[in-house]
Scaffold this motif. Structure first.
Motif, PDB file in Angstrom:
ATOM      1  N   UNK A  47      -1.330  -5.807  -9.727  1.00  0.00           N
ATOM      2  CA  UNK A  47      -1.676  -4.400  -9.583  1.00  0.00           C
ATOM      3  C   UNK A  47      -1.435  -3.665 -10.894  1.00  0.00           C
ATOM      4  N   UNK A  48      -2.378  -2.809 -11.257  1.00  0.00           N
ATOM      5  CA  UNK A  48      -2.190  -1.937 -12.408  1.00  0.00           C
ATOM      6  C   UNK A  48      -1.374  -0.724 -11.985  1.00  0.00           C
ATOM      7  N   UNK A  49      -0.971   0.074 -12.974  1.00  0.00           N
ATOM      8  CA  UNK A  49      -0.223   1.286 -12.648  1.00  0.00           C
ATOM      9  C   UNK A  49      -1.072   2.240 -11.808  1.00  0.00           C
ATOM     10  N   UNK A  50      -2.358   2.341 -12.108  1.00  0.00           N
ATOM     11  CA  UNK A  50      -3.233   3.207 -11.319  1.00  0.00           C
ATOM     12  C   UNK A  50      -3.350   2.747  -9.887  1.00  0.00           C
ATOM     13  N   UNK A  51      -3.530   1.428  -9.672  1.00  0.00           N
ATOM     14  CA  UNK A  51      -3.650   0.885  -8.320  1.00  0.00           C
ATOM     15  C   UNK A  51      -2.348   1.036  -7.543  1.00  0.00           C
ATOM     16  N   UNK A  76      -1.941   4.618  -6.431  1.00  0.00           N
ATOM     17  CA  UNK A  76      -2.808   4.955  -5.294  1.00  0.00           C
ATOM     18  C   UNK A  76      -2.209   4.434  -3.993  1.00  0.00           C
ATOM     19  N   UNK A  77      -1.687   3.192  -4.007  1.00  0.00           N
ATOM     20  CA  UNK A  77      -1.077   2.638  -2.793  1.00  0.00           C
ATOM     21  C   UNK A  77       0.179   3.415  -2.410  1.00  0.00           C
ATOM     22  N   UNK A  78       0.979   3.780  -3.428  1.00  0.00           N
ATOM     23  CA  UNK A  78       2.201   4.537  -3.150  1.00  0.00           C
ATOM     24  C   UNK A  78       1.862   5.888  -2.521  1.00  0.00           C
ATOM     25  N   UNK A  79       0.798   6.518  -3.013  1.00  0.00           N
ATOM     26  CA  UNK A  79       0.400   7.817  -2.455  1.00  0.00           C
ATOM     27  C   UNK A  79      -0.072   7.674  -1.009  1.00  0.00           C
ATOM     28  N   UNK A  80      -0.838   6.618  -0.721  1.00  0.00           N
ATOM     29  CA  UNK A  80      -1.296   6.397   0.653  1.00  0.00           C
ATOM     30  C   UNK A  80      -0.102   6.194   1.589  1.00  0.00           C
ATOM     31  N   UNK A  81       0.890   5.399   1.117  1.00  0.00           N
ATOM     32  CA  UNK A  81       2.086   5.162   1.932  1.00  0.00           C
ATOM     33  C   UNK A  81       2.847   6.456   2.146  1.00  0.00           C
ATOM     34  N   UNK A  82       2.951   7.276   1.089  1.00  0.00           N
ATOM     35  CA  UNK A  82       3.675   8.537   1.198  1.00  0.00           C
ATOM     36  C   UNK A  82       3.021   9.463   2.223  1.00  0.00           C
TER      37      UNK A  82
END
Length: 299
Positions: free
Chosen positions: A278-282, A285-291
């Motif tokens: 995973x890149x920093x951007x990806x 995005x996953x962290x934001x969805x989880x949040x």
């Protein structure tokens, strides 16, 4: 991982040190109390140095035997060297320190019955196929005169003789001689470079101190727990090499620092787990969805 010494031995470093008198006295007292030789204590200590250095609890190293104990009638009047080198195996495991000392003493006593057996015979009796050596570390426990301790190169009985110097070498990459002067103890290490011979002496001195302490206060302490690292080297390994302090914006939270890295390099690799990358951007995005999912649950 050290190979045998070849050539003229010029790639071997040597270090000498005298042990503190207090340590000498403590070791001799414990040997007397247990009814064993001081050499047995030193063999056990050397075994722990070899064990900790190689990451094994069962170790084999060579020991130098006097060679005259079973040499037969008239051996006391024969000139020349009778010495021999044979392997000794020790278990540096959960056995108590005092019991390990007695076991070491018993194994050395049994080895004396074979002091004239050749090393080649020992190799044939072992499960180690030549040309692999039976051992790469050697211990030589030797009794010296007080004059030798002082570095005297002359003898009153040899007036007119001048000592020019001397050098001893073996093909073993790791050799330690324990110099027993009767009321004092010294160490001489010969180690193939780049390993420091002085460090090896330090390991041996420290484990002897640990051994004396354990025999005095906790004789049932497992022998595997005897440490070989002097305080200075332990500090270097655990603290000096880990001094990774660096200036950073400590007033910002971790997630803010992470988001700054996302803005700076969104395509840079952030996480690798097995085949997934995973890149920093990806990852952001996953962290934001989880949040947002957690917020939706009322977190």
């Amino acid at each position: 991982g050290l190979g045998e010494v070849r050539g003229d031995g010029s790639g071997v470093g040597e270090a000498r040190r005298m042990l503190p008198q207090a340590l000498n006295d403590r070791l001799r007292e414990q040997a007397r109390r247990l009814g064993v030789s001081l050499a047995s204590l030193c063999h056990l200590a050397w075994g722990q140095v070899v064990a900790r250095s190689s990451g094994r609890e069962q170790v084999v190293f060579g020991t130098v035997l006097f060679g005259r104990m079973h040499a037969g009638a008239g051996a006391d009047r024969a000139l020349g060297l009778f010495i021999n080198t044979l392997p000794v195996r020790l278990d540096l495991d959960g056995t108590g320190v005092a019991a390990s000392v007695r076991t070491t003493h018993a194994r050395l006593s049994e080895l004396l019955a074979h002091e004239h057996a050749s090393l080649a015979l020992a190799q044939r009796c072992s499960g180690v196929a030549a040309p692999a050596p039976l051992f790469g570390a050697l211990l030589n426990y030797r009794h010296n005169t007080p004059a030798a301790m002082a570095g005297s190169g002359t003898d009153d009985g040899l007036s007119g003789v001048e000592w020019l110097g001397g050098e001893e070498r073996t093909n073993y990459p790791l050799t330690l001689s324990v110099e027993d002067y009767g009321e004092a103890l010294g160490l001489t290490a010969q180690v193939v470079e780049p390993v420091s011979a002085d460090r090896v002496c330090g390991y041996m001195q420290h484990v002897l101190e640990q051994l004396a302490e354990a025999l005095e206060r906790a004789p049932d302490r497992p022998v595997r727990e005897l440490d070989i690292l002097p305080a200075a080297e332990r500090t270097y390994l655990l603290e000096d090499l880990n001094r990774t302090a660096a200036a950073y914006p400590s007033q910002r939270c971790v997630h803010e620092l992470f988001e700054a890295q996302v803005r700076q390099a969104p395509e840079a690799l952030a996480v690798v787990h097995e085949d997934e990358r995973l890149s920093y951007g990806e990852l952001n995005a996953r962290a934001n969805r989880l949040a947002h999912h957690l917020i939706g649950l009322g977190v």
